[in-house]
Design a protein around this motif. Structure first.
Motif, PDB file in Angstrom:
ATOM      1  N   THR A 211       0.812  -1.220   0.000  1.00 33.25           N
ATOM      2  CA  THR A 211       0.000   0.000   0.000  1.00 33.25           C
ATOM      3  C   THR A 211       0.843   1.266   0.000  1.00 33.25           C
ATOM      4  O   THR A 211       0.296   2.366  -0.063  1.00 33.25           O
ATOM      5  CB  THR A 211      -0.916   0.024   1.232  1.00 33.25           C
ATOM      6  OG1 THR A 211      -0.102   0.027   2.420  1.00 33.25           O
ATOM      7  CG2 THR A 211      -1.827  -1.194   1.259  1.00 33.25           C
ATOM      8  N   GLU A 212       2.189   1.099   0.102  1.00 34.13           N
ATOM      9  CA  GLU A 212       3.099   2.241   0.140  1.00 34.13           C
ATOM     10  C   GLU A 212       2.703   3.213   1.241  1.00 34.13           C
ATOM     11  O   GLU A 212       2.557   4.418   1.040  1.00 34.13           O
ATOM     12  CB  GLU A 212       3.142   2.938  -1.217  1.00 34.13           C
ATOM     13  CG  GLU A 212       3.677   2.034  -2.314  1.00 34.13           C
ATOM     14  CD  GLU A 212       3.552   2.649  -3.698  1.00 34.13           C
ATOM     15  OE1 GLU A 212       3.141   3.806  -3.784  1.00 34.13           O
ATOM     16  OE2 GLU A 212       3.857   1.957  -4.680  1.00 34.13           O
ATOM     17  N   THR A 213       2.528   2.648   2.433  1.00 26.87           N
ATOM     18  CA  THR A 213       2.117   3.419   3.607  1.00 26.87           C
ATOM     19  C   THR A 213       3.074   3.152   4.755  1.00 26.87           C
ATOM     20  O   THR A 213       3.495   2.016   4.965  1.00 26.87           O
ATOM     21  CB  THR A 213       0.682   3.027   4.027  1.00 26.87           C
ATOM     22  OG1 THR A 213      -0.208   3.225   2.930  1.00 26.87           O
ATOM     23  CG2 THR A 213       0.222   3.862   5.211  1.00 26.87           C
ATOM     24  N   MET A 214       3.384   4.194   5.497  1.00 23.79           N
ATOM     25  CA  MET A 214       4.206   4.048   6.690  1.00 23.79           C
ATOM     26  C   MET A 214       3.275   3.735   7.854  1.00 23.79           C
ATOM     27  O   MET A 214       2.356   4.504   8.146  1.00 23.79           O
ATOM     28  CB  MET A 214       5.002   5.324   6.947  1.00 23.79           C
ATOM     29  CG  MET A 214       6.253   5.127   7.784  1.00 23.79           C
ATOM     30  SD  MET A 214       7.186   6.670   7.934  1.00 23.79           S
ATOM     31  CE  MET A 214       7.623   6.974   6.212  1.00 23.79           C
ATOM     32  N   GLU A 215       3.505   2.620   8.529  1.00 26.73           N
ATOM     33  CA  GLU A 215       2.603   2.199   9.590  1.00 26.73           C
ATOM     34  C   GLU A 215       3.361   1.771  10.840  1.00 26.73           C
ATOM     35  O   GLU A 215       4.585   1.579  10.814  1.00 26.73           O
ATOM     36  CB  GLU A 215       1.714   1.044   9.102  1.00 26.73           C
ATOM     37  CG  GLU A 215       2.468  -0.181   8.637  1.00 26.73           C
ATOM     38  CD  GLU A 215       1.572  -1.216   7.998  1.00 26.73           C
ATOM     39  OE1 GLU A 215       0.508  -0.844   7.460  1.00 26.73           O
ATOM     40  OE2 GLU A 215       1.921  -2.410   8.044  1.00 26.73           O
ATOM     41  N   LEU A 216       2.623   1.627  11.932  1.00 24.68           N
ATOM     42  CA  LEU A 216       3.231   1.261  13.207  1.00 24.68           C
ATOM     43  C   LEU A 216       3.602  -0.216  13.220  1.00 24.68           C
ATOM     44  O   LEU A 216       2.784  -1.068  12.893  1.00 24.68           O
ATOM     45  CB  LEU A 216       2.252   1.564  14.341  1.00 24.68           C
ATOM     46  CG  LEU A 216       2.752   1.279  15.763  1.00 24.68           C
ATOM     47  CD1 LEU A 216       3.910   2.195  16.114  1.00 24.68           C
ATOM     48  CD2 LEU A 216       1.611   1.443  16.763  1.00 24.68           C
TER      49      LEU A 216
END
Length: 332
Positions: A211-216
């Motif tokens: 998803t090309e997302t920065m997540e925890l």
């Protein structure tokens, strides 16, 4: 930065056929399974280069990057081909990085002496007859550059263009990659910044490649001696760590940004994390109120230890002794 991707045997075979067969105008190439592979052969339907350019239209998609090799000059010249890297603005971030970092590999492995020039295009109209006229006119005005200088300049130009855009809850990176951050990750960073829940002093972020997302990734209470075992040793991580310690008789709690990228990480991971590391710091500072005192980069979490961090935070000051003039002989 190179991606580690190489040309497949199928590509070498297809290119040799293009070299020897003047009935072919060009070759379209893509990246599959970490290799450069031929996708489509373009036949020559016209006696001119401009007349064959419409052959590209069905293959230029708004979200798909690709390489295009075209025969532009007479075959009896030393370098009859040009190599086009087509990376549309709407292509996924990781695809942009991958194609940009592999473009020199393509021409080097196929034989850089066969290519008159390389072109970086982001729009379909740049690959039209009019687009090539503008490109040629620009080149006539530009000072001669080496292949590496041209390629580097084009990549930097594209990266700068991408870095100018702004979207909701997106951070900006000088390398041109914008990375959305989840609310959960932002909440954890805010907690670290405010000191809420003092027991949690380590926030690890990860990039969701799909998803090309920065997540925890995790929030933990970790003594500095346990960092090598707590930070992932199998995948890259952005870690924000509040390091509470005593120095010069005072208690200090600076926040460190620790970027780790184990050698076993996948090629796409290494590229995307390297390109987005500044984004992680910027979003932490701008949106979570974190003040990063020191940035630490390491290949393996095992390279992160208390001694090296203390050395970075509190470097020893070398005290130079004043020069003493030697006494003259015979005097006491």
């Amino acid at each position: 930065m190179q991606s580690g991707i190489s040309a497949s045997q199928e590509l070498h075979t297809a290119f040799q056929k293009l070299v020897s067969d003047e009935s072919q105008r060009g070759l379209i190439i893509t990246i599959e399974k970490e290799a450069l592979v031929p996708s489509t052969t373009l036949p020559s339907n016209s006696s001119s280069f401009d007349g064959d350019l419409p052959l590209l239209t069905p293959h230029l998609q708004p979200k798909t990057a690709l390489y295009i090799i075209l025969r532009r000059y007479p075959s009896n010249t030393p370098a009859p081909f040009i190599a086009v890297t087509y990376v549309p603005d709407a292509a996924p971030v990781r695809q942009k990085m991958l194609f940009a970092s592999t473009r020199l590999t393509l021409v080097r492995e196929l034989g850089i002496e066969r290519f008159r020039e390389t072109i970086f295009a982001t729009r379909e109209d740049e690959l039209s007859a009019e687009g090539f006229k503008k490109h040629d006119k620009h080149n006539e005005l530009a000072a001669p550059l080496t292949e590496e200088e041209v390629s580097l300049g084009e990549v930097k130009r594209k990266e700068a263009e991408e870095g100018r855009g702004a979207g909701e809850r997106k951070s900006h990176v000088s390398s041109g990659v914008s990375m959305p951050v989840t609310e959960e990750a932002l909440g954890a960073l805010k907690g670290l910044s405010s000191g809420e829940g003092d027991e949690n002093n380590l926030v690890q972020l990860q990039i969701n490649i799909a998803t090309e997302t920065m997540e925890l990734a995790s929030v933990t209470s970790t003594p500095i001696s346990a960092l090598p075992k707590t930070i992932s040793n199998s995948a890259p991580r952005y870690s924000f760590y509040r390091f509470t310690h005593e120095h010069a008789g005072q208690t200090q709690s600076p926040i460190l940004f620790i970027y780790t990228c184990p050698s076993g990480s996948k090629i796409k991971e290494r590229m995307l994390y390297a390109a987005s590391s500044r984004s992680a710091v910027q979003v932490a500072e701008a949106e979570a109120g974190i003040k990063v005192e020191k940035r630490v980069e390491a290949g393996s979490p095992e390279d992160v230890d208390e001694e090296s961090i203390l050395g970075d935070l509190h470097p020893k000051v070398e005290v130079k002794k004043a020069f003493e003039r030697p006494r003259r002989p015979g005097r006491k």
